[in-house]
Write a protein that holds these residues in place. Structure first.
Motif, PDB file in Angstrom:
ATOM      1  N   ARG A  44       0.844  -1.212   0.000  1.00  0.00           N
ATOM      2  CA  ARG A  44       0.000   0.000   0.000  1.00  0.00           C
ATOM      3  C   ARG A  44       0.871   1.251   0.000  1.00  0.00           C
ATOM      4  O   ARG A  44       0.586   2.229  -0.700  1.00  0.00           O
ATOM      5  CB  ARG A  44      -0.932   0.002   1.212  1.00  0.00           C
ATOM      6  CG  ARG A  44      -2.132  -0.906   1.078  1.00  0.00           C
ATOM      7  CD  ARG A  44      -3.186  -0.644   2.157  1.00  0.00           C
ATOM      8  NE  ARG A  44      -2.678  -0.761   3.512  1.00  0.00           N
ATOM      9  CZ  ARG A  44      -2.663  -1.881   4.230  1.00  0.00           C
ATOM     10  NH1 ARG A  44      -3.114  -2.999   3.729  1.00  0.00           N
ATOM     11  NH2 ARG A  44      -2.199  -1.880   5.466  1.00  0.00           N
ATOM     12  N   THR A  47       2.318   1.850  -3.432  1.00  0.00           N
ATOM     13  CA  THR A  47       1.299   2.408  -4.319  1.00  0.00           C
ATOM     14  C   THR A  47       1.090   3.895  -4.037  1.00  0.00           C
ATOM     15  O   THR A  47       1.048   4.711  -4.966  1.00  0.00           O
ATOM     16  CB  THR A  47      -0.032   1.644  -4.152  1.00  0.00           C
ATOM     17  OG1 THR A  47       0.188   0.270  -4.485  1.00  0.00           O
ATOM     18  CG2 THR A  47      -1.114   2.221  -5.045  1.00  0.00           C
ATOM     19  N   GLU A  48       0.987   4.247  -2.764  1.00  0.00           N
ATOM     20  CA  GLU A  48       0.799   5.657  -2.398  1.00  0.00           C
ATOM     21  C   GLU A  48       1.999   6.500  -2.832  1.00  0.00           C
ATOM     22  O   GLU A  48       1.827   7.621  -3.334  1.00  0.00           O
ATOM     23  CB  GLU A  48       0.574   5.786  -0.892  1.00  0.00           C
ATOM     24  CG  GLU A  48      -0.752   5.229  -0.423  1.00  0.00           C
ATOM     25  CD  GLU A  48      -0.859   5.145   1.090  1.00  0.00           C
ATOM     26  OE1 GLU A  48       0.063   5.611   1.794  1.00  0.00           O
ATOM     27  OE2 GLU A  48      -1.871   4.600   1.570  1.00  0.00           O
ATOM     28  N   ARG A  50       4.087   5.868  -5.282  1.00  0.00           N
ATOM     29  CA  ARG A  50       4.091   5.975  -6.748  1.00  0.00           C
ATOM     30  C   ARG A  50       3.120   7.057  -7.215  1.00  0.00           C
ATOM     31  O   ARG A  50       3.435   7.835  -8.108  1.00  0.00           O
ATOM     32  CB  ARG A  50       3.745   4.635  -7.384  1.00  0.00           C
ATOM     33  CG  ARG A  50       4.895   3.665  -7.358  1.00  0.00           C
ATOM     34  CD  ARG A  50       4.576   2.396  -8.108  1.00  0.00           C
ATOM     35  NE  ARG A  50       5.772   1.543  -8.134  1.00  0.00           N
ATOM     36  CZ  ARG A  50       5.751   0.246  -8.187  1.00  0.00           C
ATOM     37  NH1 ARG A  50       4.600  -0.393  -8.251  1.00  0.00           N
ATOM     38  NH2 ARG A  50       6.870  -0.444  -8.217  1.00  0.00           N
ATOM     39  N   ILE A  51       1.953   7.088  -6.595  1.00  0.00           N
ATOM     40  CA  ILE A  51       0.964   8.117  -6.936  1.00  0.00           C
ATOM     41  C   ILE A  51       1.517   9.500  -6.600  1.00  0.00           C
ATOM     42  O   ILE A  51       1.412  10.438  -7.397  1.00  0.00           O
ATOM     43  CB  ILE A  51      -0.369   7.850  -6.201  1.00  0.00           C
ATOM     44  CG1 ILE A  51      -1.026   6.594  -6.768  1.00  0.00           C
ATOM     45  CG2 ILE A  51      -1.299   9.053  -6.290  1.00  0.00           C
ATOM     46  CD1 ILE A  51      -2.201   6.083  -5.953  1.00  0.00           C
ATOM     47  N   GLU A  52       2.111   9.639  -5.425  1.00  0.00           N
ATOM     48  CA  GLU A  52       2.699  10.917  -5.017  1.00  0.00           C
ATOM     49  C   GLU A  52       3.834  11.320  -5.960  1.00  0.00           C
ATOM     50  O   GLU A  52       3.959  12.486  -6.342  1.00  0.00           O
ATOM     51  CB  GLU A  52       3.216  10.821  -3.580  1.00  0.00           C
ATOM     52  CG  GLU A  52       3.910  12.065  -3.067  1.00  0.00           C
ATOM     53  CD  GLU A  52       2.982  13.226  -2.805  1.00  0.00           C
ATOM     54  OE1 GLU A  52       3.495  14.311  -2.479  1.00  0.00           O
ATOM     55  OE2 GLU A  52       1.752  13.070  -2.922  1.00  0.00           O
ATOM     56  N   ASN A  53       4.658  10.358  -6.343  1.00  0.00           N
ATOM     57  CA  ASN A  53       5.761  10.631  -7.259  1.00  0.00           C
ATOM     58  C   ASN A  53       5.222  11.136  -8.605  1.00  0.00           C
ATOM     59  O   ASN A  53       5.752  12.103  -9.161  1.00  0.00           O
ATOM     60  CB  ASN A  53       6.596   9.361  -7.463  1.00  0.00           C
ATOM     61  CG  ASN A  53       7.842   9.609  -8.260  1.00  0.00           C
ATOM     62  OD1 ASN A  53       8.413  10.685  -8.223  1.00  0.00           O
ATOM     63  ND2 ASN A  53       8.266   8.604  -8.993  1.00  0.00           N
ATOM     64  N   GLN A  54       4.189  10.486  -9.100  1.00  0.00           N
ATOM     65  CA  GLN A  54       3.600  10.920 -10.378  1.00  0.00           C
ATOM     66  C   GLN A  54       3.025  12.331 -10.254  1.00  0.00           C
ATOM     67  O   GLN A  54       3.189  13.160 -11.152  1.00  0.00           O
ATOM     68  CB  GLN A  54       2.514   9.929 -10.819  1.00  0.00           C
ATOM     69  CG  GLN A  54       1.906  10.257 -12.149  1.00  0.00           C
ATOM     70  CD  GLN A  54       2.921  10.245 -13.277  1.00  0.00           C
ATOM     71  OE1 GLN A  54       3.906   9.527 -13.243  1.00  0.00           O
ATOM     72  NE2 GLN A  54       2.697  11.063 -14.284  1.00  0.00           N
ATOM     73  N   ARG A  55       2.350  12.603  -9.137  1.00  0.00           N
ATOM     74  CA  ARG A  55       1.782  13.939  -8.925  1.00  0.00           C
ATOM     75  C   ARG A  55       2.886  14.992  -8.897  1.00  0.00           C
ATOM     76  O   ARG A  55       2.768  16.056  -9.509  1.00  0.00           O
ATOM     77  CB  ARG A  55       0.994  13.960  -7.609  1.00  0.00           C
ATOM     78  CG  ARG A  55       0.230  15.261  -7.361  1.00  0.00           C
ATOM     79  CD  ARG A  55      -0.440  15.247  -5.998  1.00  0.00           C
ATOM     80  NE  ARG A  55       0.505  15.315  -4.919  1.00  0.00           N
ATOM     81  CZ  ARG A  55       1.131  16.436  -4.524  1.00  0.00           C
ATOM     82  NH1 ARG A  55       0.926  17.575  -5.138  1.00  0.00           N
ATOM     83  NH2 ARG A  55       1.967  16.407  -3.505  1.00  0.00           N
TER      84      ARG A  55
END
Length: 89
Positions: A44, A47-48, A50-55
């Motif tokens: 988890r 995943t969080e 990775r999302i933060e990195n993309q943002r």
């Protein structure tokens, strides 16, 4: 030792071995459960992150494009800006 005494000792040793084996299996199950829970938590978090990195990458790209646009505008204005001659009173 008589046959009956040997059988009794064997029976006692077998019971002791089974108890030890059951304790080991129970401890192994607890370890597996804890590691499975930790694995799920880490997945988890990955995943969080990775999302933060993309943002953050999107935000970085946006800011870079703004900086580039400002530099280009400044260069354009420097090239096309004609200084006005001083007015004589």
């Amino acid at each position: 030792l008589s046959l009956q005494e040997r059988r009794q000792r064997n029976k006692t040793a077998s019971a002791k071995y089974r108890q030890k084996k059951n304790r080991q299996q129970l401890e192994m199950k607890r370890t597996i459960d804890a590691l499975t829970e930790q694995d799920a938590l880490l997945k988890r978090q990955v995943t969080e992150l990775r999302i933060e990195n993309q943002r953050l990458r999107v935000m970085n790209d946006h800011l870079r494009s703004k900086i580039l646009a400002k530099k280009m505008l400044d260069q354009y204005l420097e090239r096309h800006h004609q200084p006005q001659p001083p007015s004589i009173p």
